[in-house]
Design a protein around this motif. Structure first.
Motif, mmCIF file in Angstrom:
data_model
loop_
_atom_site.group_PDB
_atom_site.id
_atom_site.type_symbol
_atom_site.label_atom_id
_atom_site.label_comp_id
_atom_site.label_asym_id
_atom_site.label_seq_id
_atom_site.Cartn_x
_atom_site.Cartn_y
_atom_site.Cartn_z
ATOM 1 N N PHE A 52 -27.186 66.355 -10.419
ATOM 2 C CA PHE A 52 -26.481 66.319 -9.139
ATOM 3 C C PHE A 52 -27.213 65.487 -8.088
ATOM 4 O O PHE A 52 -26.977 65.666 -6.894
ATOM 5 C CB PHE A 52 -26.219 67.735 -8.616
ATOM 6 C CG PHE A 52 -25.208 68.480 -9.445
ATOM 7 C CD1 PHE A 52 -23.860 68.184 -9.332
ATOM 8 C CD2 PHE A 52 -25.606 69.438 -10.345
ATOM 9 C CE1 PHE A 52 -22.921 68.855 -10.101
ATOM 10 C CE2 PHE A 52 -24.672 70.115 -11.120
ATOM 11 C CZ PHE A 52 -23.332 69.822 -10.990
ATOM 12 N N TYR B 57 -22.165 69.812 -14.226
ATOM 13 C CA TYR B 57 -22.696 68.457 -14.080
ATOM 14 C C TYR B 57 -21.982 67.481 -15.012
ATOM 15 O O TYR B 57 -21.621 66.362 -14.605
ATOM 16 C CB TYR B 57 -24.194 68.472 -14.365
ATOM 17 C CG TYR B 57 -24.833 67.107 -14.482
ATOM 18 C CD1 TYR B 57 -24.979 66.297 -13.372
ATOM 19 C CD2 TYR B 57 -25.289 66.642 -15.713
ATOM 20 C CE1 TYR B 57 -25.574 65.043 -13.474
ATOM 21 C CE2 TYR B 57 -25.878 65.394 -15.824
ATOM 22 C CZ TYR B 57 -26.014 64.594 -14.708
ATOM 23 O OH TYR B 57 -26.595 63.362 -14.832
ATOM 24 N N THR C 207 -23.101 75.791 -4.889
ATOM 25 C CA THR C 207 -24.009 76.579 -5.710
ATOM 26 C C THR C 207 -24.885 77.436 -4.791
ATOM 27 O O THR C 207 -24.586 77.593 -3.609
ATOM 28 C CB THR C 207 -24.853 75.667 -6.625
ATOM 29 O OG1 THR C 207 -25.625 76.474 -7.530
ATOM 30 C CG2 THR C 207 -25.782 74.771 -5.831
ATOM 31 N N LEU D 60 -20.385 69.795 -5.050
ATOM 32 C CA LEU D 60 -20.866 70.972 -5.767
ATOM 33 C C LEU D 60 -21.126 72.107 -4.786
ATOM 34 O O LEU D 60 -21.700 71.902 -3.723
ATOM 35 C CB LEU D 60 -22.161 70.653 -6.512
ATOM 36 C CG LEU D 60 -22.887 71.857 -7.138
ATOM 37 C CD1 LEU D 60 -22.139 72.358 -8.367
ATOM 38 C CD2 LEU D 60 -24.325 71.516 -7.482
ATOM 39 N N ALA E 297 -18.607 66.807 -13.681
ATOM 40 C CA ALA E 297 -18.737 65.967 -12.491
ATOM 41 C C ALA E 297 -18.918 64.505 -12.878
ATOM 42 O O ALA E 297 -18.301 63.606 -12.283
ATOM 43 C CB ALA E 297 -19.910 66.445 -11.633
#
Length: 389
Positions: A50, A22, A39, A37, A25
């Protein structure tokens, strides 16, 4: 003319993987890049991070459970890899970077298959299983510690020490003074056991505080993360001791709680240590003995050696030992302030910036003022019979 690129960040579903992703990002987006992202279900549900970013949930099989488990895991990894390749057809990433955990594996395998530049970031002082598997094939390896076990010497030319990226809210604490602490002021204690909490902290900490001198105990104010099944028992224990306590299963405003804490009692997860050192907060740390390769014990060495924290093995973590260590830190004049300075000196506040610099240096296919376009719709999740998500 601005140059914008697309980056894919792949991270496992725990805070230890997700928070560094994060932070990077945020830095990349601040530079005008586009970020997506990858995940798993757990990571997508972590609140407060996010938001407003493209999040893709891929199958991420685990290679455990014997031959049948390995087969299921391999099917999940291959399904995730194929989904990621379809996503890359539209998103056209400049770099795919993995932050550890099984969800990073299919995303990185897809990038390698498509000849997209790749990098991994290792948060711990021991190279994790997925990162060990891919270290020889990626373009760059970013580390949080100067010495990382299980990282082969032959990879030295592509290893870069950047530290563990932290959220901007924590980074802002670096310029703040340590909270004022006198012999009469409130003593604020923060207790956290990682993303899942820790029952042993709920059992030992209240009893340990009960053993402190009354003059210190009356000054305590506690914020503690507890498992849901422990919270009422812990609340009753603090009420009996007449210690004000704010208890929760998840501390959503951790940067704020960290800002006013005089001492932290915690596990030794990588993100926890990064935040302690960036903010400059002293700690008593209890490494999780079941952590893979005992990496939490390795994580604490740098901070303990510089005098910013004390470490207690879980087998030795008793109310008596906690009370003894806490009393030494809290009642010796200047001890906490000195430990805070030493913790601060271990911080690597430029980790997110340095990681973004590294990714830009290996990235390809710059997009000049190009908006995000996805030519092939990609589902955010996929349910396959027999394939673990």
């Amino acid at each position: 003319m601005s140059v914008s690129r697309h980056f894919v960040l792949a991270a496992g579903g725990t805070g230890g993987h997700m928070i560094p992703a994060y932070a990077v990002a945020e830095e990349l987006m601040a530079r005008g890049h586009h970020v997506a992202l990858v995940t798993d279900d757990r990571g997508a549900k972590i609140p407060g991070i996010f938001d407003g970013m493209a999040v893709h949930i891929l199958p991420a099989g685990r290679m455990d459970g014997g031959p049948r488990g390995w087969l299921r895991g391999l099917r999940g990894i291959m399904a995730g890899r194929d989904m990621a390749r379809r996503m890359y057809d539209g998103f056209r990433p400049s770099v795919v970077v993995g932050f550890g955990g099984y969800p990073a594996l299919p995303a990185l395998l897809a990038a390698l298959k498509e000849d997209i530049p790749t990098a991994i970031h290792e948060q711990n002082a021991v190279l994790g299983r997925v990162n060990r598997l891919l270290a020889g094939r990626v373009n760059a390896i970013a580390t949080a510690y100067p010495e990382v076990s299980r990282l082969k010497d032959k990879y030295a030319d592509k290893v870069h020490l950047v530290g563990n990226p932290v959220r901007a809210q924590v980074l802002n604490l670096r310029e703040e003074e340590f909270p004022v602490l006198t012999d009469e002021s409130v003593f604020r204690l923060l207790v956290t056991g990682g993303s899942q909490g820790a029952t042993i902290l709920s059992s030992v900490v209240p009893e340990g505080l009960s053993l402190l001198p009354l003059s210190l105990r009356r000054r305590l104010q506690v914020t503690q993360q507890c498992r849901a099944e422990d919270i009422e028992r812990v609340r009753a224990a603090y009420a009996e001791l007449e210690i004000p306590a704010d208890l929760a299963t998840y501390i959503s405003d951790m940067p704020q709680k960290l800002s006013w804490a005089h001492l932290v009692i915690a596990r030794a997860g990588a993100s926890t240590l990064a935040e302690l050192t960036v903010a400059g907060r002293p700690a008593i740390l209890i490494p999780l003995p079941s952590a893979m390769d005992d990496h939490q014990t390795a994580n604490v060495r740098e901070l303990v050696n510089c005098g910013g924290a004390r470490s207690i093995r879980q087998s030795n973590f008793t109310p008596v030992e906690l009370a003894k260590q806490l009393q030494k830190m809290a009642m010796e004049p200047g001890a906490l302030q000195n430990a805070a300075r030493r913790a601060w000196s271990c911080g690597r506040p430029n980790a997110a910036r340095d990681m973004a610099d590294l990714l830009e240096s290996i990235g390809t296919a710059p997009l000049m003022n190009d908006p995000v376009t996805v030519s092939t719709p990609v589902p955010t999740s996929l349910n396959l019979k027999g394939v673990p998500a």
